[in-house]
Every structure is written in C-alpha cells, then in structure tokens.
Design a protein around this motif. Structure first.
Motif, PDB file in Angstrom:
ATOM      1  N   GLN A 292      -0.106  -5.728   0.635  1.00  0.00           N
ATOM      2  CA  GLN A 292      -1.561  -5.564   0.639  1.00  0.00           C
ATOM      3  C   GLN A 292      -2.240  -6.795   0.030  1.00  0.00           C
ATOM      4  O   GLN A 292      -3.223  -7.289   0.553  1.00  0.00           O
ATOM      5  CB  GLN A 292      -1.933  -4.303  -0.151  1.00  0.00           C
TER       6      GLN A 292
ATOM      7  N   SER B 168       5.206   0.141   4.293  1.00  0.00           N
ATOM      8  CA  SER B 168       4.396  -0.952   4.858  1.00  0.00           C
ATOM      9  C   SER B 168       5.188  -2.262   4.888  1.00  0.00           C
ATOM     10  O   SER B 168       5.859  -2.613   3.919  1.00  0.00           O
ATOM     11  CB  SER B 168       3.100  -1.128   4.061  1.00  0.00           C
TER      12      SER B 168
ATOM     13  N   SER C 188       0.831  -1.208   0.000  1.00  0.00           N
ATOM     14  CA  SER C 188       0.000   0.000   0.000  1.00  0.00           C
ATOM     15  C   SER C 188       0.866   1.259   0.000  1.00  0.00           C
ATOM     16  O   SER C 188       0.613   2.211  -0.722  1.00  0.00           O
ATOM     17  CB  SER C 188      -0.936   0.002   1.207  1.00  0.00           C
ATOM     18  N   THR C 189       1.939   1.247   0.811  1.00  0.00           N
ATOM     19  CA  THR C 189       2.909   2.363   0.834  1.00  0.00           C
ATOM     20  C   THR C 189       4.322   1.818   0.807  1.00  0.00           C
ATOM     21  O   THR C 189       4.530   0.611   0.949  1.00  0.00           O
ATOM     22  CB  THR C 189       2.736   3.219   2.116  1.00  0.00           C
TER      23      THR C 189
END
Length: 771
Positions: free
Chosen positions: A202, A198, A194-195
């Motif tokens: 995801q 992270s 997601s980033t």
C-alpha cells in the motif's frame, strides 16, 4: 644463542633484486622498467610475520600487564620488549623429513612481586607505606621481588617461501577480508500491505540505522523504527530507548537535548503507542543512576521475573507451613489438599495491601542501589572496558574522521561523545543532509594478514594464561597474608613454651607443604594455554589451510588469496550478490576475474599483481604522477588506497605517450571516483602503471587475455593452478613476460641474494661477483 631483532630482516625482503626476470619487451624505448617495480609476490606473507615479531607480540603481552590476585598482594609483570626466540631445532627441510614442526621457543623476562599486608594497628610501625584504593588497607615495601626468564610456549616460524611447517605439513594462513571497524550508516525499506493476500504494498517508507563495528566486543546498532523512535540494539538483549542509553553512558539530559539537532525525536520513545493503548509509556529519566536501574530492568527482565516468582512462592510456602503446624495432626493430610489455594490467595492480598515498614523501605532502597550499580557495570563492560571492548587504532581513526571528533588514538573504547555524535549524525542522515555508506567499497573493508591473525590468537592464549595465573595465585597466596602472620606472632608471644616445642619439631621434620605452597614463577606460569591456543588456530581454523603444492603458481596464488569467510566474516549461505559482486574500487586491488566457481564465487578473491597491503590493512595500488601532461615515470610509484583514490583524476595505463613521456593533446578519457569523462592532459593528475595492474598473477599469465570472454578467462586462470609440472620444464612458446618472475618469487628456483656478474656456472655451483 638467541635470535635478536636484527636477525628479523630474514622476513624483510625489500632489498632483494631479481636478475632472472628477463621479460619480453611490450613497449619501446627505456620506459619498460615498470615491471621491475612489482613488489615481491610473497611479500604480503613475510611482511605481516615480520610486523608480528617486531610489534605484535609486544602489544599482546603489554595488554595483559600487570596480573594481580584478588587481594593485590602478589603481582606478575611481563617485560615483552626484551623477549627472545631460540633458534629452531630443525631446518625446514629436516622438519618435513622428520614430520616435525618448524617452531621457535619464546622466552620472556617475568617479574614477580609479593607485597606484605598490614592492618590498621601496625600503621605507625611501618616505615614506608603505599596508599591503595581501600583507605583502611596499607602496603609496606615489597617483601619479595623475583625476576626470571620464563618459557611461554612455541611460536611456529614462517619459512622464506611464506608458509609454516607443522608436523611435517606445509600450511598457509589465508588473508581475511573483513568490515573495517568504525561506524556505518545504512537504510532499511519498510512495506505496508493492506491485506495478507495483496501483491503490491500500500505504501513504502525508508528508515535509517547506524552500525558501530569493533574488533573485539559486542556490535551496537542505533536504529530508527517505523514510528521514528530511535533505539539502541544489541544481540540477545532487548532494545533500549536511545535517551536512556545516552544518559546511562554518563551524559545529562540537558547536554543531550542541547547538542542534538531536532532533539524532539529522542522524546518520541516516551509517548504513548497510538496503535496499542494498553501498552504503558516509558518514563522520562534525568540522571544516570535512574537510567542504570531502568536498563538493568530491561536487560535482566527474565532474571528478575524468575527471582520474584521464587521469592513469592517461598514466602507463601512459609506462611502455609506456619498455618499447617497449628492444625491437629490427624487432619493434616486431608486439609493440605483442600486448604492450600485459599491460604495462598489470602496471603497474596495481605502482602500487596500491607504498607511498608521502615526496614522494608531500607531494603527496597538498597535493592534499587544494587540494580543501578549492576546496570552501570553492564554498560561499562559492554562498551567502555578495554579488556572486553576494542575498536583498534583503525576503528578510532574511522570514528574520528566520520563524526569529526578529536579523541586520542590511544582510546580504543567508545566514549559518550561517540554515542552523542553518532545519534546526531543519524538524524542528519534521516533528513537527507548526510550521505549513506557503501559497505562493499574497499575503503570500508580491510585485510587481516597472517601476522595479525596469529597475533589475535596469541591474545586468546594470553587471556587463558592470565586466568590460570590468577587461579594459581589465589591458591598459593591463600594463607600468606600478613594478618595471619601477625595473629600467629601475637599468639606465639603469649605461649613461649609451645613455641619452643614447635620449633624443635620443625627442625626434626622438614615441612613438605611449605615447598608446595611456595610462590614461585615456575609454579604459576604454564605453557599449556599458550601452546593450546596456537595449536587450535593452526589445526582447526578455516583460514589455516594445507598449502596447494601442485605447481609453483598454485603456491603463489594460495599465499596471495583473500577470503571473506572465517571468524568475524560472512558465511556462504548469508552472503548476498552485493558482497560477491565486483565493485569499482576493486580496480588495481582485487582481481575481477580469478575467483572459484560454485558456492565460494566472489567470497574468495585474489590480489592483483601490483597491489600491496599497508600497515592499517587497506589495499593499495600504484600510479604514475602526471605533471602538465607529462608522465613522470622516473619519479617512481605513488601508492593509493581506495579512499585516497576518490580524490584524484585517473587516466588509463595504456594511454599513448611520446618518447619523452608526453600524453596526446586531444581530450583524454579519465575516471573521477565512479564517473567517466574526458579532460585535457593538463588537468590529469595520475596514470595507471601497467595494463596488468587490474588482474592477478594467474590471469596475467594468459596470453591475449583482453580478447577472451571473462568466464573462459576465469576457468583458464583456475585450471593453470591444476597443471602438473613436467620433468623437463620449458619456456612457453607464447608468454606474457611474467613467467620467470612468478617462478623466482615462488621459491622453486635458485635465486641470488644480491645482483652481480655471473663469472662461473656448472651443475654444482654458480659464482656471482657483486659490485
């Protein structure tokens, strides 16, 4: 006197009997004869060199036949079936003492044919004419045919002990373990975060790809990307959409879409990218010429850009110079600096806005045709030219078995059917209808023995020789064409006086240039390329090593070594734990214990005591047949490769058997592929030969090995090779029964060629009477 093929039995040591191997009895009764079935420990080296002399040399030379010049007026043809080897100058012992090489000279009969070329106006006068590719050119009967025995180069010979002697040094060629040529399907895991920061992804998803591996040429990968688009990938080449690739190979879009399951997937490449709307979608292509042009544009995109930029700048400069010439001379220097930019801009606008003339349209059409032809040539040379791409017979067999094709084993290049079936299979794999391949399984790995490695190097040498022959042919053949001869004749008929005077001058002065330019076999063929290639291999290849001569065991294990490194193999840095690890298919083929410590762990292995390498390069191990619960030891050994072993139910070699050879009535532990279960004795098909079947010679010399820790056994088997021999050798107090056999096979002990009765022994001689 020359060495004939009958004398090659020197390397075929299957009939030898070893009377020295009196091992201690391990099992009771007469059933302890299985140790005599152990094949000669150095047989792997000798057998491979024997096949090189029998088939390898002939194969390599026949691949290069015939060699012609550009005009096809001169042709050179080898007759490798009749090759001869001269007896070596020195014996192995003399070569060591004098620091010379134990080599033999290779002679091959070579035929040189020179054909006379005739132009159209002489067609009627020619009695016999042969038609060639160009219909305007004809050849008459051969003007000159020469047949001669030619010295090609020196081939190093293998000694009885399985090594080579070069410059007085003993060298061993280590057997190489490589991925077998064929097609392999594997998966790749993608992770979306997601980033940037992270920790956990995801979502994760898997995509599949197929690797098309060959012996010689470029490896191809057919891959599915994140968006389920299928691409054809190669090294140093941008990825090509699979639809373009299949059409470029020679298939039509209808055939492709009809023969592939769920063919919509192939059209995903031509859809717009949802994440990048600015990116143009790729056009759909129907015919092969259109696909060739598209592929040419992709492959040579950098080259095209460079040429376009050059052409533009050249045109712009011409326009500028024309305009500058019209300016007055005094203002030229100042105006050049100021006025170049607006002139360039205005010219570019004019160039793009102007409509095409008819001549410009014709040139554009020619350019497109040229691009399509170059694209076709590029694809042909990459995958369909037998001189640049080679699967080998093993590769072709693997392709046929995997994709269920029936293409002839003689076609060792890729065909359109291969590509079509490969993409279809990939889609089936992605849908979960077909299984993935295990690269580390021994059915997908083969052994390149010393003979095969030398054969490959001979091939390299012959490619270089072919290149030099072609160059010399073009140099010597220049000016010998009949067109020039005809023109000289016509000019000679017009001026008779000049002809007579030239003849007188020729009689008085011998022409030295004629002898130099005369086409002869000895002028064309040179020994440097062939000898250079072999010298390069034996001197610099990582697989050609100095023989480990500390003790007989060190020699033996060095000759039975398997290396995954070397040209075409893996490197120490890139090798993963999966490659280095032990696989269930290694049982009875590769020793799980004997391997070096450090960087080479798992990359350098050793063959087991009973294993052998078959003609295709796969390692085989023997088993006894079981019929209705009885072990059929008298029937002999049945050798199985890793692929064949998957189909049978196997029992352990240390199972208890009765005096008649029957197994116990209780359920017996067996292995079926990789699963362990218990079955009744009637269901059991095969049984192992001996407990030492799964370990190498060095490991099998350790007494009570089964009680040792694996790491300590590894150190022990490696350190045995470092032991220095004592002056008075003695029999070990505790032995395993393989010592005498290991020493006799290493070649350090005097062995009789045939078995018999010893009637006389002394320090000078031993007399044996054969029956």
């Amino acid at each position: 006197m020359n060495i004939n093929k009958k004398d090659l039995n020197y390397y075929n040591i299957e009939d030898q009997c070893f009377a020295n191997s009196k091992a201690t009895k391990i099992t009771k009764g007469d059933l302890n004869f299985n140790r005599y079935f152990i094949s000669d420990f150095v047989e792997i080296q000798r057998k491979s060199f024997y096949t090189l002399l029998e088939k390898g040399i002939i194969e390599e030379f026949s691949k290069r036949n015939p060699i012609t010049n550009n005009k096809k007026t001169i042709e050179l043809f080898f007759y490798p079936d009749y090759y001869q080897l001269t007896p070596p100058e020195y014996t192995p012992s003399q070569a060591i003492l004098k620091s010379k090489s134990y080599t033999s000279k290779l002679y091959i009969p070579v035929q040189l044919t020179e054909k006379t070329f005739m132009s159209d106006f002489k067609q009627k006068k020619a009695k016999t004419l042969f038609y060639f590719q160009n219909p305007t050119k004809f050849f008459t009967q051969s003007k000159m045919i020469k047949l001669k025995w030619v010295y090609i180069g020196d081939i190093p010979l293998m000694t009885k002990r399985g090594h080579f002697i070069l410059n007085g040094c003993a060298r061993v060629i280590v057997n190489q373990m490589i991925r077998s040529p064929g097609i392999y399907y594997q998966k790749k895991n993608y992770e979306n975060f997601s980033t940037k920061w992270s920790e956990k992804p995801q979502n994760t998803f898997t995509r599949y790809y197929a690797d098309l591996i060959c012996n010689r040429g470029t490896w191809l990968r057919i891959e599915m990307d994140k968006y389920n688009k299928i691409w054809a990938q190669m090294k140093r080449v941008p990825k090509i959409p699979i639809m373009w690739f299949l059409i470029a190979v020679g298939l039509t879009d209808k055939i492709v879409l009809k023969s592939i399951i769920d063919s919509k997937i192939l059209l995903y490449n031509f859809q717009e990218d949802p994440f990048n709307s600015q990116k143009k979608s790729l056009p759909y292509v129907k015919t092969p010429p259109a696909a060739w042009t598209k592929i040419y544009n992709i492959v040579f995109s950098k080259k095209i850009k460079k040429t376009q930029n050059k052409n533009r700048t050249n045109k712009n400069l011409k326009q500028i110079t024309k305009k500058l010439t019209k300016l007055p001379k005094t203002k030229q220097k100042k105006d050049v600096i100021i006025s170049t930019k607006p002139i360039l801009e205005s010219h570019n606008q004019q160039f793009y806005n102007s409509s095409f003339n008819q001549t410009e349209f014709i040139t554009l059409k020619k350019e497109i045709e040229l691009k399509s032809e170059q694209g076709r040539k590029w694809i042909f040379n990459k995958f369909m030219n037998p001189r640049t791409y080679d699967l080998g017979k093993v590769g072709r067999l693997n392709f046929n078995n995997k994709l269920k094709l029936s293409i002839s084993s003689n076609i060792t290049t890729l065909t359109p059917q291969d590509f079509l079936a490969a993409t279809n299979y990939l889609i089936l794999v992605a849908k979960g209808l077909r299984e993935l391949d295990d690269i580390d399984h021994l059915k997908n790995r083969r052994v390149r023995t010393s003979g095969e490695l030398i054969q490959m190097q001979i091939g390299v040498g012959l490619v270089r020789l072919e290149k030099t022959i072609r160059e010399k042919m073009s140099l010597l053949g220049y000016g010998h064409s009949s067109e020039s001869l005809l023109s000289t004749k016509s000019s000679a008929n017009t001026t008779k006086k000049s002809k007579n005077s030239s003849l007188v001058s020729l009689k008085n002065k011998p022409n030295k240039d004629k002898d130099k330019n005369k086409i002869d076999i000895s002028n064309i063929i040179n020994t440097k390329p062939f000898n250079g290639a072999l010298r390069e291999f034996f001197g610099t290849s990582p697989l050609s090593q100095f023989m480990d001569q500390i003790n007989p065991l060190a020699e033996l294990t060095h000759k039975r070594r398997l290396s995954s490194m070397g040209p075409g193999g893996v490197t120490r840095d890139s090798a993963t734990l999966a490659i280095r690890g032990i696989h269930p298919s290694h049982y009875g083929r590769i020793c799980p214990v004997e391997t070096p410590e450090g960087k080479n762990t798992g990359l350098v292995n050793s063959l087991t005591a009973y294993s052998r390498v078959n003609s295709e390069g796969y390692i085989e191990t023997p088993f006894y047949k079981v019929y209705k619960g009885q072990v059929q030891k008298k029937k002999g050994l049945y050798f199985f490769s890793a692929k064949q072993e998957e189909k049978i139910k196997l029992g352990a070699p240390d199972l208890y058997t009765s005096d008649i050879g029957f197994l116990p009535k209780a359920s017996i532990p067996v292995r079926i592929i990789e699963d362990f279960t218990k079955i009744s004795r009637n269901e059991l098909q095969y049984v192992g030969v001996a407990p030492i079947q799964m370990i190498s010679i060095a490991t099998s010399l350790i007494p009570f090995f089964e009680h040792d820790d694996a790491n300590r056994a590894l150190m022990g088997s490696n350190m045995q090779r470092q032991a220095v021999p004592i002056l008075k050798p003695q029999r070990p107090i505790v032995g395993t029964g393989l010592e005498a056999r290991a020493v006799s096979d290493s070649g350090h002990v005097v062995t009789a060629k045939y078995s018999g009765i010893v009637t006389y022994t002394s320090s000078n001689k031993i007399i044996i009477y054969t029956l």
